[in-house]
Scaffold this motif. Structure first.
Motif, PDB file in Angstrom:
ATOM      1  N   ARG A  20       0.865  -1.154  -0.039  1.00  0.00           N
ATOM      2  CA  ARG A  20       0.117  -0.025   0.107  1.00  0.00           C
ATOM      3  C   ARG A  20       0.809   1.316   0.016  1.00  0.00           C
ATOM      4  O   ARG A  20       0.537   2.146  -0.677  1.00  0.00           O
ATOM      5  CB  ARG A  20      -0.852   0.127   1.284  1.00  0.00           C
ATOM      6  N   GLU A  21       1.868   1.375   0.827  1.00  0.00           N
ATOM      7  CA  GLU A  21       2.648   2.436   0.916  1.00  0.00           C
ATOM      8  C   GLU A  21       3.456   2.716  -0.160  1.00  0.00           C
ATOM      9  O   GLU A  21       3.795   3.910  -0.703  1.00  0.00           O
ATOM     10  CB  GLU A  21       3.729   2.531   2.137  1.00  0.00           C
ATOM     11  N   LEU A  22       3.893   1.655  -0.922  1.00  0.00           N
ATOM     12  CA  LEU A  22       5.031   1.792  -2.017  1.00  0.00           C
ATOM     13  C   LEU A  22       3.823   2.205  -3.228  1.00  0.00           C
ATOM     14  O   LEU A  22       4.188   3.172  -3.919  1.00  0.00           O
ATOM     15  CB  LEU A  22       5.450   0.491  -2.619  1.00  0.00           C
ATOM     16  N   ALA A  23       2.777   1.772  -3.377  1.00  0.00           N
ATOM     17  CA  ALA A  23       1.744   2.190  -4.230  1.00  0.00           C
ATOM     18  C   ALA A  23       1.477   3.771  -4.167  1.00  0.00           C
ATOM     19  O   ALA A  23       1.675   4.347  -5.153  1.00  0.00           O
ATOM     20  CB  ALA A  23       0.665   1.543  -4.276  1.00  0.00           C
ATOM     21  N   GLN A  24       1.203   4.167  -3.161  1.00  0.00           N
ATOM     22  CA  GLN A  24       0.897   5.599  -2.624  1.00  0.00           C
ATOM     23  C   GLN A  24       2.248   6.451  -2.906  1.00  0.00           C
ATOM     24  O   GLN A  24       2.082   7.674  -3.674  1.00  0.00           O
ATOM     25  CB  GLN A  24       0.416   5.643  -1.195  1.00  0.00           C
ATOM     26  N   MET A  25       3.307   6.067  -2.376  1.00  0.00           N
ATOM     27  CA  MET A  25       4.647   6.642  -2.808  1.00  0.00           C
ATOM     28  C   MET A  25       4.971   6.838  -4.204  1.00  0.00           C
ATOM     29  O   MET A  25       5.391   8.008  -4.822  1.00  0.00           O
ATOM     30  CB  MET A  25       5.866   6.274  -2.171  1.00  0.00           C
ATOM     31  N   ILE A  26       4.566   5.714  -4.977  1.00  0.00           N
ATOM     32  CA  ILE A  26       4.913   5.789  -6.536  1.00  0.00           C
ATOM     33  C   ILE A  26       4.141   6.869  -7.071  1.00  0.00           C
ATOM     34  O   ILE A  26       4.466   7.583  -8.148  1.00  0.00           O
ATOM     35  CB  ILE A  26       4.892   4.527  -7.163  1.00  0.00           C
ATOM     36  N   LEU A  79      12.322   5.103  -1.583  1.00  0.00           N
ATOM     37  CA  LEU A  79      11.412   4.435  -1.092  1.00  0.00           C
ATOM     38  C   LEU A  79      11.564   3.650   0.149  1.00  0.00           C
ATOM     39  O   LEU A  79      10.678   3.451   1.014  1.00  0.00           O
ATOM     40  CB  LEU A  79      11.098   3.567  -2.295  1.00  0.00           C
ATOM     41  N   ARG A  80      12.848   3.079   0.272  1.00  0.00           N
ATOM     42  CA  ARG A  80      12.939   2.336   1.832  1.00  0.00           C
ATOM     43  C   ARG A  80      12.829   3.434   2.807  1.00  0.00           C
ATOM     44  O   ARG A  80      12.194   2.946   3.785  1.00  0.00           O
ATOM     45  CB  ARG A  80      14.329   1.747   1.676  1.00  0.00           C
ATOM     46  N   HIS A  81      13.449   4.536   2.653  1.00  0.00           N
ATOM     47  CA  HIS A  81      13.300   5.708   3.633  1.00  0.00           C
ATOM     48  C   HIS A  81      11.796   5.891   3.920  1.00  0.00           C
ATOM     49  O   HIS A  81      11.420   6.095   5.271  1.00  0.00           O
ATOM     50  CB  HIS A  81      14.061   6.983   3.341  1.00  0.00           C
ATOM     51  N   GLY A  82      11.007   6.106   2.943  1.00  0.00           N
ATOM     52  CA  GLY A  82       9.511   6.172   3.251  1.00  0.00           C
ATOM     53  C   GLY A  82       8.990   5.065   3.858  1.00  0.00           C
ATOM     54  O   GLY A  82       8.109   5.459   4.607  1.00  0.00           O
ATOM     55  N   ILE A  83       9.154   3.874   3.518  1.00  0.00           N
ATOM     56  CA  ILE A  83       8.481   2.852   4.085  1.00  0.00           C
ATOM     57  C   ILE A  83       8.982   2.741   5.778  1.00  0.00           C
ATOM     58  O   ILE A  83       8.031   2.598   6.682  1.00  0.00           O
ATOM     59  CB  ILE A  83       9.314   1.273   3.678  1.00  0.00           C
ATOM     60  N   ALA A  84      10.203   3.188   6.018  1.00  0.00           N
ATOM     61  CA  ALA A  84      10.723   3.153   7.368  1.00  0.00           C
ATOM     62  C   ALA A  84       9.860   4.320   8.102  1.00  0.00           C
ATOM     63  O   ALA A  84       9.581   4.089   9.193  1.00  0.00           O
ATOM     64  CB  ALA A  84      12.308   3.418   7.523  1.00  0.00           C
ATOM     65  N   ALA A  85       9.797   5.129   7.409  1.00  0.00           N
ATOM     66  CA  ALA A  85       8.945   6.364   8.153  1.00  0.00           C
ATOM     67  C   ALA A  85       7.718   6.305   8.416  1.00  0.00           C
ATOM     68  O   ALA A  85       6.744   6.685   9.338  1.00  0.00           O
ATOM     69  CB  ALA A  85       9.173   7.746   7.436  1.00  0.00           C
ATOM     70  N   ALA A  92      13.455  -1.039   8.116  1.00  0.00           N
ATOM     71  CA  ALA A  92      12.625  -1.232   6.662  1.00  0.00           C
ATOM     72  C   ALA A  92      13.378  -2.220   6.193  1.00  0.00           C
ATOM     73  O   ALA A  92      14.747  -2.409   6.027  1.00  0.00           O
ATOM     74  CB  ALA A  92      12.726  -0.045   6.111  1.00  0.00           C
ATOM     75  N   PRO A  93      12.755  -3.224   5.275  1.00  0.00           N
ATOM     76  CA  PRO A  93      13.149  -4.236   4.409  1.00  0.00           C
ATOM     77  C   PRO A  93      14.086  -3.712   3.277  1.00  0.00           C
ATOM     78  O   PRO A  93      13.654  -2.495   2.943  1.00  0.00           O
ATOM     79  CB  PRO A  93      11.993  -5.099   4.165  1.00  0.00           C
ATOM     80  N   LEU A  94      14.948  -4.466   2.954  1.00  0.00           N
ATOM     81  CA  LEU A  94      15.658  -4.240   1.551  1.00  0.00           C
ATOM     82  C   LEU A  94      14.914  -4.359   0.491  1.00  0.00           C
ATOM     83  O   LEU A  94      14.025  -5.548   0.530  1.00  0.00           O
ATOM     84  CB  LEU A  94      16.849  -4.881   1.707  1.00  0.00           C
ATOM     85  N   LEU A  95      14.561  -3.419  -0.344  1.00  0.00           N
ATOM     86  CA  LEU A  95      13.581  -3.777  -1.511  1.00  0.00           C
ATOM     87  C   LEU A  95      14.244  -4.053  -2.673  1.00  0.00           C
ATOM     88  O   LEU A  95      15.099  -3.962  -3.222  1.00  0.00           O
ATOM     89  CB  LEU A  95      12.713  -2.168  -1.777  1.00  0.00           C
TER      90      LEU A  95
END
Length: 123
Positions: A20-26, A79-85, A92-95
């Motif tokens: 969900r978060e990746l879809a929103q950030m992209i 993206l990884r920083h955004g997931i962590a936040a 945060a996992p490595l993407l």
């Protein structure tokens, strides 16, 4: 919801949250044109939450895969920083990004079936 063999409920929840978060950030935050329009189809997080395999499709299909892969390499840290936040996890996992071929394969198989039906109808 079907539980994948060997994955904890937490890993499944994190997978869904990451998707969900990746879809929103992209859609809203990523400025790299090579990644714009990409749809995240699935995220699989390892049981220890250290890695996430992100499957995606590109509006141009296979033709956009090479550019999208380069774009994801470029914005991976963002993206990884955004997931962590956004998630309440320690790290945060490595993407890892992978093009999802299932849609094209499904369309190809559907076209083959339609062609075979047309051939049968002619006979």
């Amino acid at each position: 919801m079907a539980i994948k063999q060997g994955l904890s409920q937490r890993a499944l929840r994190v997978s869904e949250q990451v998707q969900r978060e990746l879809a929103q950030m992209i859609a809203a935050e990523v400025r790299d044109p090579r990644v714009k329009g990409v749809t995240v189809t699935q995220v699989e997080v390892t049981s220890d939450l250290s890695h996430a395999l992100v499957r995606y499709v590109h509006p141009l299909g296979y033709a956009g895969q090479i550019d999208a892969d380069a774009g994801f390499k470029s914005v991976n840290g963002f993206l990884r920083h955004g997931i962590a936040a956004r998630l309440t996890i320690f790290k945060a996992p490595l993407l890892h990004f992978e093009y999802d071929k299932t849609f094209e394969e499904g369309m190809r198989l559907s076209a083959l079936i339609d062609s075979a039906r047309e051939d049968d109808a002619r006979v």
